[in-house]
Design a protein around this motif. Sequence first.
Motif, PDB file in Angstrom:
ATOM      1  N   SER A 182       1.047  -1.455  -0.422  1.00 33.27           N
ATOM      2  CA  SER A 182       0.123   0.120  -0.205  1.00 33.27           C
ATOM      3  C   SER A 182       0.479   1.145  -0.255  1.00 33.27           C
ATOM      4  CB  SER A 182      -1.029   0.169   1.329  1.00 33.27           C
ATOM      5  OG  SER A 182       0.282   0.022   2.584  1.00 33.27           O
ATOM      6  N   THR A 183       0.118   2.242  -0.643  1.00 28.69           N
ATOM      7  CA  THR A 183       1.308   3.325  -0.958  1.00 28.69           C
ATOM      8  C   THR A 183       0.491   4.967  -0.645  1.00 28.69           C
ATOM      9  OG1 THR A 183       2.934   2.073  -2.633  1.00 28.69           O
ATOM     10  CG2 THR A 183       3.509   4.564  -2.606  1.00 28.69           C
ATOM     11  N   GLY A 184       1.100   5.487  -0.080  1.00 28.54           N
ATOM     12  CA  GLY A 184       1.160   6.798   0.076  1.00 28.54           C
ATOM     13  C   GLY A 184       1.434   7.846  -1.112  1.00 28.54           C
ATOM     14  N   SER A 185       0.428   8.625  -1.548  1.00 26.60           N
ATOM     15  CA  SER A 185       0.992   9.880  -2.362  1.00 26.60           C
ATOM     16  C   SER A 185       2.275  10.135  -1.870  1.00 26.60           C
ATOM     17  CB  SER A 185      -0.260  10.939  -1.887  1.00 26.60           C
ATOM     18  OG  SER A 185       0.207  11.977  -0.984  1.00 26.60           O
ATOM     19  N   ALA A 186       3.372  10.130  -3.672  1.00 28.60           N
ATOM     20  CA  ALA A 186       4.087  10.542  -3.095  1.00 28.60           C
ATOM     21  C   ALA A 186       4.638  12.379  -3.830  1.00 28.60           C
ATOM     22  CB  ALA A 186       5.057  10.475  -4.566  1.00 28.60           C
ATOM     23  N   HIS A 187       5.113  13.011  -2.810  1.00 29.83           N
ATOM     24  CA  HIS A 187       4.824  14.538  -2.689  1.00 29.83           C
ATOM     25  C   HIS A 187       6.827  14.663  -3.075  1.00 29.83           C
ATOM     26  CE1 HIS A 187       5.440  13.492   1.589  1.00 29.83           C
ATOM     27  NE2 HIS A 187       6.261  14.374   1.639  1.00 29.83           N
ATOM     28  N   SER A 188       7.131  16.111  -3.471  1.00 30.77           N
ATOM     29  CA  SER A 188       8.241  16.429  -3.540  1.00 30.77           C
ATOM     30  C   SER A 188       9.164  16.400  -2.358  1.00 30.77           C
ATOM     31  CB  SER A 188       8.564  18.147  -4.378  1.00 30.77           C
ATOM     32  OG  SER A 188       7.943  17.615  -5.544  1.00 30.77           O
TER      33      SER A 188
END
Length: 189
Positions: A182-188
């Motif tokens: 399960s993956t959260g949202s990628a952010h910079s």
Amino acid sequence: MQQPAVPELAHTQTRPIHWVLTATAVAAVVALSTVARPGSATAAQSATGTRTTTAAVAPGTTGVQFPLDCGPVKALVVKKAGADLDGDGRPETVAVVHCDAPMGTPPDGVYVLTRSADGRRPRVVATLVRPEDRLTVTDFAVRARTVSATLLGYSSDAVPSCCPDLRTPAAWQWNGSAFIRSTGSAHSV
């Protein structure tokens, strides 16, 4: 000047010999503690066929052939943790591994190890992160049958390897036949 009510005690002043004796005693205790270790725990079958409640030990990483090509350098286990991820009563080890490169930031691989059928050698049974994905693993933890980490990666091939620009939280759990991510949202970064 007033005289003390108690006569001078002979050992109220430290001398160099006192420090030498104290240091020797401390060194002896440390040396003895490294030699005298408890034996490893194992699960044993009793005569009636019921399993005893002795804790099992997660497999080590020494001698494991990880599926990554390091060329002339060795694979380096940088983080590891043990837990019973599949609920079978035998703990697995999760290892974060990369090539021991002399410079740069080599990508990480995350592998799940279990003992072989004969119980002697650990072996890789799952790959959670492949080195080919060019990810660096941080905030690695294993809790309550869940492997979690923060994955540092790249938004494109043009981003230099020194400077990942994406941060993605990820977690893996065993579903009975495979590890599901399960993956959260990628952010910079």
